[in-house]
Motif scaffolding. Structure first.
Motif, PDB file in Angstrom:
ATOM      1  N   ALA A  75       0.843  -1.199   0.000  1.00 45.61           N
ATOM      2  CA  ALA A  75       0.000   0.000   0.000  1.00 45.61           C
ATOM      3  C   ALA A  75       0.873   1.241   0.000  1.00 45.61           C
ATOM      4  O   ALA A  75       1.886   1.295   0.687  1.00 45.61           O
ATOM      5  CB  ALA A  75      -0.877  -0.001   1.229  1.00 45.61           C
ATOM      6  N   LYS A 108      -7.098   4.760  11.818  1.00 48.27           N
ATOM      7  CA  LYS A 108      -8.066   3.760  12.291  1.00 48.27           C
ATOM      8  C   LYS A 108      -9.455   4.193  11.831  1.00 48.27           C
ATOM      9  O   LYS A 108      -9.946   5.259  12.202  1.00 48.27           O
ATOM     10  CB  LYS A 108      -8.045   3.616  13.815  1.00 48.27           C
ATOM     11  CG  LYS A 108      -9.095   2.601  14.291  1.00 48.27           C
ATOM     12  CD  LYS A 108      -9.049   2.294  15.788  1.00 48.27           C
ATOM     13  CE  LYS A 108     -10.167   1.299  16.159  1.00 48.27           C
ATOM     14  NZ  LYS A 108     -10.170   0.943  17.584  1.00 48.27           N
ATOM     15  N   VAL A 123     -14.172  -1.224   2.387  1.00 48.69           N
ATOM     16  CA  VAL A 123     -13.166  -2.141   2.925  1.00 48.69           C
ATOM     17  C   VAL A 123     -12.077  -2.382   1.884  1.00 48.69           C
ATOM     18  O   VAL A 123     -10.872  -2.321   2.180  1.00 48.69           O
ATOM     19  CB  VAL A 123     -13.827  -3.472   3.369  1.00 48.69           C
ATOM     20  CG1 VAL A 123     -12.790  -4.577   3.507  1.00 48.69           C
ATOM     21  CG2 VAL A 123     -14.567  -3.281   4.682  1.00 48.69           C
ATOM     22  N   THR A 133      -8.344  -0.704   2.709  1.00 50.45           N
ATOM     23  CA  THR A 133      -7.241  -1.638   2.953  1.00 50.45           C
ATOM     24  C   THR A 133      -6.186  -1.538   1.841  1.00 50.45           C
ATOM     25  O   THR A 133      -4.991  -1.653   2.101  1.00 50.45           O
ATOM     26  CB  THR A 133      -7.734  -3.092   3.108  1.00 50.45           C
ATOM     27  OG1 THR A 133      -8.533  -3.435   1.972  1.00 50.45           O
ATOM     28  CG2 THR A 133      -8.546  -3.275   4.367  1.00 50.45           C
ATOM     29  N   LYS A 134      -6.622  -1.268   0.605  1.00 50.04           N
ATOM     30  CA  LYS A 134      -5.632  -1.084  -0.472  1.00 50.04           C
ATOM     31  C   LYS A 134      -4.745   0.125  -0.196  1.00 50.04           C
ATOM     32  O   LYS A 134      -3.587   0.160  -0.610  1.00 50.04           O
ATOM     33  CB  LYS A 134      -6.337  -0.879  -1.822  1.00 50.04           C
ATOM     34  CG  LYS A 134      -6.809  -2.171  -2.459  1.00 50.04           C
ATOM     35  CD  LYS A 134      -7.432  -1.965  -3.836  1.00 50.04           C
ATOM     36  CE  LYS A 134      -8.123  -3.243  -4.280  1.00 50.04           C
ATOM     37  NZ  LYS A 134      -8.175  -3.456  -5.712  1.00 50.04           N
ATOM     38  N   ASP A 162      -6.234   1.104   8.829  1.00 48.93           N
ATOM     39  CA  ASP A 162      -6.505   0.057   9.818  1.00 48.93           C
ATOM     40  C   ASP A 162      -8.024   0.024  10.007  1.00 48.93           C
ATOM     41  O   ASP A 162      -8.589   0.887  10.673  1.00 48.93           O
ATOM     42  CB  ASP A 162      -5.785   0.449  11.126  1.00 48.93           C
ATOM     43  CG  ASP A 162      -6.023  -0.550  12.238  1.00 48.93           C
ATOM     44  OD1 ASP A 162      -6.310  -1.717  11.945  1.00 48.93           O
ATOM     45  OD2 ASP A 162      -5.934  -0.136  13.420  1.00 48.93           O
ATOM     46  N   VAL A 163      -8.676  -0.946   9.366  1.00 48.80           N
ATOM     47  CA  VAL A 163     -10.145  -0.929   9.279  1.00 48.80           C
ATOM     48  C   VAL A 163     -10.759  -1.886  10.308  1.00 48.80           C
ATOM     49  O   VAL A 163     -10.397  -3.060  10.371  1.00 48.80           O
ATOM     50  CB  VAL A 163     -10.621  -1.317   7.849  1.00 48.80           C
ATOM     51  CG1 VAL A 163     -12.147  -1.267   7.754  1.00 48.80           C
ATOM     52  CG2 VAL A 163     -10.001  -0.386   6.811  1.00 48.80           C
ATOM     53  N   PHE A 209     -10.518 -10.068   4.395  1.00 49.49           N
ATOM     54  CA  PHE A 209     -10.184  -8.810   3.727  1.00 49.49           C
ATOM     55  C   PHE A 209      -9.202  -7.954   4.541  1.00 49.49           C
ATOM     56  O   PHE A 209      -8.974  -6.788   4.214  1.00 49.49           O
ATOM     57  CB  PHE A 209     -11.460  -8.014   3.442  1.00 49.49           C
ATOM     58  CG  PHE A 209     -12.318  -8.653   2.383  1.00 49.49           C
ATOM     59  CD1 PHE A 209     -12.107  -8.383   1.039  1.00 49.49           C
ATOM     60  CD2 PHE A 209     -13.302  -9.558   2.728  1.00 49.49           C
ATOM     61  CE1 PHE A 209     -12.882  -8.987   0.063  1.00 49.49           C
ATOM     62  CE2 PHE A 209     -14.088 -10.164   1.755  1.00 49.49           C
ATOM     63  CZ  PHE A 209     -13.873  -9.876   0.419  1.00 49.49           C
ATOM     64  N   GLY A 210      -8.668  -8.527   5.621  1.00 49.63           N
ATOM     65  CA  GLY A 210      -7.659  -7.796   6.389  1.00 49.63           C
ATOM     66  C   GLY A 210      -8.246  -6.738   7.295  1.00 49.63           C
ATOM     67  O   GLY A 210      -7.619  -5.705   7.525  1.00 49.63           O
ATOM     68  N   VAL A 211      -9.466  -6.977   7.798  1.00 46.38           N
ATOM     69  CA  VAL A 211     -10.087  -6.030   8.731  1.00 46.38           C
ATOM     70  C   VAL A 211     -10.260  -6.708  10.089  1.00 46.38           C
ATOM     71  O   VAL A 211     -10.250  -7.932  10.190  1.00 46.38           O
ATOM     72  CB  VAL A 211     -11.471  -5.551   8.217  1.00 46.38           C
ATOM     73  CG1 VAL A 211     -11.333  -4.844   6.885  1.00 46.38           C
ATOM     74  CG2 VAL A 211     -12.473  -6.710   8.108  1.00 46.38           C
TER      75      VAL A 211
END
Ligand code: CP
Length: 327
Positions: A3, A172, A189, A193-194, A198-199, A215-217
Protein backbone atom coordinates in the motif's frame (compact mmCIF):
# COMPACT_ATOMS: atom_id res chain seq x y z
CA UNK A 1 1.61 -4.83 -4.15
CA UNK A 2 2.34 -2.83 -0.99
CA UNK A 3 0.00 0.00 0.00
CA UNK A 4 1.32 3.48 -0.80
CA UNK A 5 2.32 5.50 2.26
CA UNK A 6 1.63 8.84 0.61
CA UNK A 7 -1.59 9.69 -1.14
CA UNK A 8 -0.59 12.61 -3.29
CA UNK A 9 1.89 11.25 -5.81
CA UNK A 10 0.31 9.61 -8.81
CA UNK A 11 2.48 7.58 -11.16
CA UNK A 12 -0.19 7.09 -13.83
CA UNK A 13 -1.02 9.33 -16.79
CA UNK A 14 -4.51 10.87 -16.91
CA UNK A 15 -5.29 8.53 -19.82
CA UNK A 16 -4.74 5.35 -17.73
CA UNK A 17 -8.47 4.65 -17.26
CA UNK A 18 -9.69 5.87 -20.68
CA UNK A 19 -12.27 3.55 -22.21
CA UNK A 20 -12.39 1.26 -19.17
CA UNK A 21 -15.42 0.38 -17.05
CA UNK A 22 -15.71 1.24 -13.35
CA UNK A 23 -17.31 -1.92 -12.00
CA UNK A 24 -15.87 -1.99 -8.51
CA UNK A 25 -12.96 -1.04 -6.28
CA UNK A 26 -11.84 -4.67 -6.55
CA UNK A 27 -10.68 -4.05 -10.13
CA UNK A 28 -8.68 -0.88 -9.30
CA UNK A 29 -5.03 -0.72 -8.30
CA UNK A 30 -3.92 1.65 -5.51
CA UNK A 31 -2.33 3.84 -8.22
CA UNK A 32 -5.63 4.04 -10.16
CA UNK A 33 -7.47 4.95 -6.95
CA UNK A 34 -4.94 7.73 -6.27
CA UNK A 35 -5.29 9.00 -9.84
CA UNK A 36 -9.07 9.30 -9.29
CA UNK A 37 -8.60 11.01 -5.90
CA UNK A 38 -6.11 13.52 -7.33
CA UNK A 39 -8.39 14.21 -10.30
CA UNK A 40 -11.25 14.73 -7.81
CA UNK A 41 -9.22 17.56 -6.30
CA UNK A 42 -9.08 19.33 -9.68
CA UNK A 43 -12.81 18.73 -10.16
CA UNK A 44 -13.57 20.16 -6.73
CA UNK A 45 -11.80 23.36 -7.71
CA UNK A 46 -14.13 23.60 -10.74
CA UNK A 47 -17.13 23.00 -8.46
CA UNK A 48 -16.10 25.98 -6.32
CA UNK A 49 -15.97 28.44 -9.23
CA UNK A 50 -18.74 30.91 -9.95
CA UNK A 51 -19.22 29.34 -13.40
CA UNK A 52 -19.05 25.62 -12.61
CA UNK A 53 -18.74 24.30 -16.14
CA UNK A 54 -15.87 23.11 -18.37
CA UNK A 55 -16.02 21.69 -21.91
CA UNK A 56 -14.15 18.44 -21.12
CA UNK A 57 -16.98 16.08 -22.22
CA UNK A 58 -18.62 18.29 -24.84
CA UNK A 59 -20.22 16.13 -27.52
CA UNK A 60 -20.40 13.04 -25.29
CA UNK A 61 -23.69 11.52 -24.14
CA UNK A 62 -24.10 9.82 -20.76
CA UNK A 63 -27.15 7.65 -20.04
CA UNK A 64 -28.13 7.25 -16.37
CA UNK A 65 -29.98 3.99 -15.88
CA UNK A 66 -31.29 3.70 -12.30
CA UNK A 67 -33.35 0.60 -11.53
CA UNK A 68 -33.31 1.36 -7.78
CA UNK A 69 -34.22 4.55 -5.90
CA UNK A 70 -31.46 7.11 -5.36
CA UNK A 71 -31.18 10.72 -4.26
CA UNK A 72 -27.46 11.43 -3.81
CA UNK A 73 -25.88 9.19 -6.46
CA UNK A 74 -28.29 9.98 -9.26
CA UNK A 75 -28.37 13.72 -8.63
CA UNK A 76 -24.62 14.02 -8.26
CA UNK A 77 -23.94 12.02 -11.44
CA UNK A 78 -26.31 14.32 -13.34
CA UNK A 79 -24.70 17.46 -11.90
CA UNK A 80 -21.22 16.04 -12.60
CA UNK A 81 -22.15 15.28 -16.23
CA UNK A 82 -23.56 18.79 -16.73
CA UNK A 83 -20.47 20.42 -15.16
CA UNK A 84 -18.35 18.57 -17.72
CA UNK A 85 -20.70 19.69 -20.57
CA UNK A 86 -21.84 16.15 -21.43
CA UNK A 87 -25.34 15.60 -22.81
CA UNK A 88 -27.17 13.59 -20.17
CA UNK A 89 -30.21 11.41 -20.26
CA UNK A 90 -31.94 9.81 -17.29
CA UNK A 91 -34.02 6.76 -18.21
CA UNK A 92 -37.13 6.68 -16.01
CA UNK A 93 -37.28 2.93 -15.49
CA UNK A 94 -40.84 3.05 -14.09
CA UNK A 95 -42.11 4.47 -17.41
CA UNK A 96 -39.78 2.47 -19.68
CA UNK A 97 -40.41 -0.85 -21.45
CA UNK A 98 -38.89 -2.61 -18.42
CA UNK A 99 -42.41 -2.58 -16.94
CA UNK A 100 -43.56 -4.54 -20.04
CA UNK A 101 -41.03 -7.23 -19.21
CA UNK A 102 -38.01 -6.15 -21.28
CA UNK A 103 -34.85 -7.62 -19.79
CA UNK A 104 -31.86 -5.64 -18.56
CA UNK A 105 -29.76 -7.03 -21.42
CA UNK A 106 -32.31 -6.04 -24.09
CA UNK A 107 -32.76 -2.62 -22.49
CA UNK A 108 -29.01 -2.09 -22.51
CA UNK A 109 -28.60 -3.33 -26.11
CA UNK A 110 -31.26 -0.89 -27.31
CA UNK A 111 -29.70 2.03 -25.44
CA UNK A 112 -26.26 1.02 -26.72
CA UNK A 113 -27.62 1.07 -30.30
CA UNK A 114 -28.23 4.81 -29.88
CA UNK A 115 -24.51 5.36 -29.35
CA UNK A 116 -24.04 6.71 -25.80
CA UNK A 117 -20.50 7.49 -24.66
CA UNK A 118 -21.07 5.97 -21.19
CA UNK A 119 -23.79 4.22 -19.20
CA UNK A 120 -24.21 4.73 -15.45
CA UNK A 121 -26.12 1.81 -13.90
CA UNK A 122 -27.73 1.23 -10.52
CA UNK A 123 -29.39 -2.16 -10.18
CA UNK A 124 -30.72 -4.38 -7.38
CA UNK A 125 -28.85 -7.43 -8.72
CA UNK A 126 -25.22 -7.93 -7.76
CA UNK A 127 -23.15 -8.23 -10.95
CA UNK A 128 -25.59 -6.38 -13.25
CA UNK A 129 -22.93 -3.82 -14.34
CA UNK A 130 -20.48 -6.67 -15.04
CA UNK A 131 -23.08 -8.26 -17.33
CA UNK A 132 -23.58 -4.98 -19.22
CA UNK A 133 -19.83 -4.49 -19.51
CA UNK A 134 -19.60 -7.78 -21.40
CA UNK A 135 -22.20 -6.78 -24.00
CA UNK A 136 -21.73 -3.00 -24.33
CA UNK A 137 -18.92 -1.13 -26.05
CA UNK A 138 -19.53 2.03 -23.99
CA UNK A 139 -17.84 2.20 -20.58
CA UNK A 140 -20.15 1.12 -17.75
CA UNK A 141 -20.04 2.89 -14.38
CA UNK A 142 -21.42 0.97 -11.41
CA UNK A 143 -23.63 3.30 -9.35
CA UNK A 144 -24.42 0.51 -6.87
CA UNK A 145 -25.21 -3.16 -7.62
CA UNK A 146 -27.22 -5.18 -5.13
CA UNK A 147 -25.17 -6.18 -2.10
CA UNK A 148 -21.94 -6.11 -4.08
CA UNK A 149 -20.20 -2.74 -4.64
CA UNK A 150 -20.76 1.03 -4.73
CA UNK A 151 -17.36 2.19 -6.00
CA UNK A 152 -18.04 5.90 -6.46
CA UNK A 153 -19.32 6.08 -2.86
CA UNK A 154 -16.04 4.61 -1.59
CA UNK A 155 -14.06 7.02 -3.79
CA UNK A 156 -15.91 10.07 -2.46
CA UNK A 157 -15.53 8.73 1.08
CA UNK A 158 -11.77 8.26 0.62
CA UNK A 159 -11.48 11.74 -0.86
CA UNK A 160 -13.34 13.19 2.16
CA UNK A 161 -11.08 11.33 4.59
CA UNK A 162 -7.91 12.42 2.79
CA UNK A 163 -9.16 16.01 2.60
CA UNK A 164 -9.75 16.11 6.37
CA UNK A 165 -6.83 13.97 7.58
CA UNK A 166 -4.21 14.53 4.86
CA UNK A 167 -3.71 10.78 4.44
CA UNK A 168 -5.43 7.41 4.58
CA UNK A 169 -2.57 5.03 5.40
CA UNK A 170 -2.36 4.26 9.13
CA UNK A 171 -5.72 5.79 10.10
CA UNK A 172 -8.07 3.76 12.29
CA UNK A 173 -11.41 3.65 10.48
CA UNK A 174 -14.38 2.12 12.35
CA UNK A 175 -17.32 1.05 10.14
CA UNK A 176 -20.43 0.27 12.20
CA UNK A 177 -23.90 -0.95 11.23
CA UNK A 178 -25.61 -3.30 8.81
CA UNK A 179 -22.52 -4.94 7.32
CA UNK A 180 -24.43 -7.80 5.72
CA UNK A 181 -26.50 -5.80 3.24
CA UNK A 182 -24.04 -2.99 2.55
CA UNK A 183 -22.34 -2.53 -0.83
CA UNK A 184 -20.84 0.66 0.67
CA UNK A 185 -19.07 -1.53 3.24
CA UNK A 186 -17.57 -3.81 0.60
CA UNK A 187 -16.25 -0.98 -1.55
CA UNK A 188 -14.89 0.90 1.45
CA UNK A 189 -13.17 -2.14 2.92
CA UNK A 190 -11.50 -2.86 -0.42
CA UNK A 191 -10.41 0.72 -0.96
CA UNK A 192 -9.28 1.55 2.58
CA UNK A 193 -7.24 -1.64 2.95
CA UNK A 194 -5.63 -1.08 -0.47
CA UNK A 195 -4.51 2.34 0.76
CA UNK A 196 -3.19 1.04 4.08
CA UNK A 197 -5.89 2.06 6.63
CA UNK A 198 -6.50 0.06 9.82
CA UNK A 199 -10.15 -0.93 9.28
CA UNK A 200 -12.45 -2.13 12.09
CA UNK A 201 -15.95 -3.36 11.26
CA UNK A 202 -18.69 -3.72 13.88
CA UNK A 203 -22.31 -4.83 14.01
CA UNK A 204 -24.63 -7.43 15.50
CA UNK A 205 -23.38 -10.97 14.88
CA UNK A 206 -26.42 -11.59 12.62
CA UNK A 207 -25.39 -8.70 10.35
CA UNK A 208 -21.70 -9.63 9.93
CA UNK A 209 -21.13 -11.49 6.63
CA UNK A 210 -19.02 -14.62 6.78
CA UNK A 211 -15.46 -14.33 5.54
CA UNK A 212 -15.04 -10.60 6.21
CA UNK A 213 -11.82 -11.31 8.15
CA UNK A 214 -10.19 -12.42 4.88
CA UNK A 215 -10.18 -8.81 3.73
CA UNK A 216 -7.66 -7.80 6.39
CA UNK A 217 -10.09 -6.03 8.73
CA UNK A 218 -10.74 -6.40 12.47
CA UNK A 219 -14.26 -7.70 13.13
CA UNK A 220 -16.03 -7.02 16.45
CA UNK A 221 -19.49 -6.90 18.01
CA UNK A 222 -18.28 -4.29 20.54
CA UNK A 223 -18.92 -0.75 19.35
CA UNK A 224 -16.69 0.57 22.14
CA UNK A 225 -13.73 -1.50 20.86
CA UNK A 226 -14.36 -0.34 17.29
CA UNK A 227 -14.60 3.35 18.18
CA UNK A 228 -11.73 3.40 20.71
CA UNK A 229 -9.02 5.72 19.31
CA UNK A 230 -10.68 5.91 15.87
CA UNK A 231 -9.74 8.67 13.43
CA UNK A 232 -12.83 8.03 11.32
CA UNK A 233 -16.22 6.60 12.32
CA UNK A 234 -18.39 5.55 9.41
CA UNK A 235 -21.98 4.61 10.27
CA UNK A 236 -23.96 2.39 7.92
CA UNK A 237 -27.70 2.43 7.43
CA UNK A 238 -29.88 -0.38 8.72
CA UNK A 239 -31.31 -1.55 5.37
CA UNK A 240 -34.80 -2.51 6.46
CA UNK A 241 -35.93 -2.90 2.84
CA UNK A 242 -33.43 -5.75 2.34
CA UNK A 243 -34.31 -7.57 5.59
CA UNK A 244 -36.88 -10.32 5.76
CA UNK A 245 -35.88 -12.02 9.00
CA UNK A 246 -35.45 -10.71 12.54
CA UNK A 247 -31.79 -9.71 12.55
CA UNK A 248 -32.21 -7.91 15.92
CA UNK A 249 -35.07 -7.63 18.43
CA UNK A 250 -36.16 -4.03 17.73
CA UNK A 251 -34.89 -0.73 16.30
CA UNK A 252 -34.86 0.71 19.82
CA UNK A 253 -32.64 -2.11 21.06
CA UNK A 254 -30.38 -1.73 18.03
CA UNK A 255 -29.86 1.95 18.83
CA UNK A 256 -29.14 1.12 22.49
CA UNK A 257 -26.39 -1.35 21.58
CA UNK A 258 -25.00 -0.08 18.24
CA UNK A 259 -26.27 3.49 17.76
CA UNK A 260 -23.68 6.29 17.60
CA UNK A 261 -24.20 8.80 20.39
CA UNK A 262 -22.12 11.72 21.67
CA UNK A 263 -21.16 9.63 24.72
CA UNK A 264 -19.87 6.77 22.57
CA UNK A 265 -18.00 9.11 20.27
CA UNK A 266 -15.86 10.35 23.20
CA UNK A 267 -13.85 7.10 22.93
CA UNK A 268 -12.59 8.18 19.50
CA UNK A 269 -9.70 10.58 18.81
CA UNK A 270 -10.52 14.22 19.69
CA UNK A 271 -10.41 15.16 15.99
CA UNK A 272 -12.54 12.22 14.82
CA UNK A 273 -14.74 12.66 11.76
CA UNK A 274 -18.15 10.99 11.51
CA UNK A 275 -19.37 9.78 8.12
CA UNK A 276 -22.57 8.24 6.77
CA UNK A 277 -23.32 7.47 3.10
CA UNK A 278 -27.02 8.31 3.54
CA UNK A 279 -29.92 8.06 3.68
CA UNK A 280 -29.79 8.29 7.50
CA UNK A 281 -32.15 6.50 9.87
CA UNK A 282 -32.03 9.07 12.67
CA UNK A 283 -32.28 7.48 16.11
CA UNK A 284 -31.50 4.02 14.69
CA UNK A 285 -27.83 3.92 13.66
CA UNK A 286 -26.96 7.49 14.63
CA UNK A 287 -28.39 10.17 16.92
CA UNK A 288 -29.29 13.55 15.43
CA UNK A 289 -26.79 15.19 17.84
CA UNK A 290 -23.97 13.29 16.14
CA UNK A 291 -25.30 13.42 12.57
CA UNK A 292 -25.67 17.22 12.75
CA UNK A 293 -22.83 17.81 15.23
CA UNK A 294 -19.34 19.30 14.91
CA UNK A 295 -17.61 16.02 13.99
CA UNK A 296 -20.01 15.18 11.16
CA UNK A 297 -18.73 15.44 7.56
CA UNK A 298 -21.86 13.88 6.09
CA UNK A 299 -22.75 16.83 3.88
CA UNK A 300 -19.10 17.20 2.84
CA UNK A 301 -19.37 13.63 1.54
CA UNK A 302 -22.39 14.64 -0.53
CA UNK A 303 -20.61 17.71 -1.93
CA UNK A 304 -17.49 15.67 -2.73
CA UNK A 305 -19.67 13.12 -4.51
CA UNK A 306 -20.10 15.54 -7.40
CA UNK A 307 -16.34 16.08 -7.76
CA UNK A 308 -15.53 12.37 -7.43
CA UNK A 309 -18.09 11.48 -10.12
CA UNK A 310 -16.77 14.24 -12.38
CA UNK A 311 -13.31 12.67 -11.98
CA UNK A 312 -14.55 9.19 -12.86
CA UNK A 313 -16.53 10.40 -15.90
CA UNK A 314 -13.61 12.49 -17.10
CA UNK A 315 -10.99 9.76 -16.70
CA UNK A 316 -13.12 7.04 -18.34
CA UNK A 317 -14.36 9.16 -21.24
CA UNK A 318 -11.61 11.64 -21.77
CA UNK A 319 -8.63 11.84 -19.51
CA UNK A 320 -6.83 14.20 -21.87
CA UNK A 321 -4.64 17.21 -21.37
CA UNK A 322 -4.82 19.10 -18.09
CA UNK A 323 -5.94 22.34 -19.74
CA UNK A 324 -8.88 20.50 -21.31
CA UNK A 325 -10.35 19.97 -17.84
CA UNK A 326 -9.52 23.25 -16.15
CA UNK A 327 -10.27 25.60 -19.05
N1 CP B 1 -25.27 6.95 -0.74
C1 CP B 1 -26.18 6.65 -1.68
O1 CP B 1 -25.95 5.79 -2.54
O2 CP B 1 -27.34 7.36 -1.60
P1 CP B 1 -28.52 7.24 -2.67
O3 CP B 1 -29.13 5.87 -2.53
O4 CP B 1 -29.49 8.34 -2.29
O5 CP B 1 -27.94 7.44 -4.03
Amino acid sequence: MSAPTTTTEVALPATALRGKDLLGIAELTPEEILLILDTTEAMKEISQRQIKKVPALRGRTVVNLFFEPSTRTRTSFEIAEKRLSADTLGVAVASSSVVKGETLVDTARNIEAMGPSMIVLRHASSGAPHLLARICRSPIINAGDGLHEHPTQALLDAFTIRERKGRIAGLKVAIVGDLLHSRVLRSNVLLLTKLGADVWVCGPRTLIPMGLDQFGVHTTTSIDAAVEGADVVMMLRIQLERMEGGFFPSLREYFTVFGMTEARLRRAKPDVIVMHPGPINRGVEISSDVADGPYSVILDQVANGVAARMAVLYLLAGGGAHDEVVA
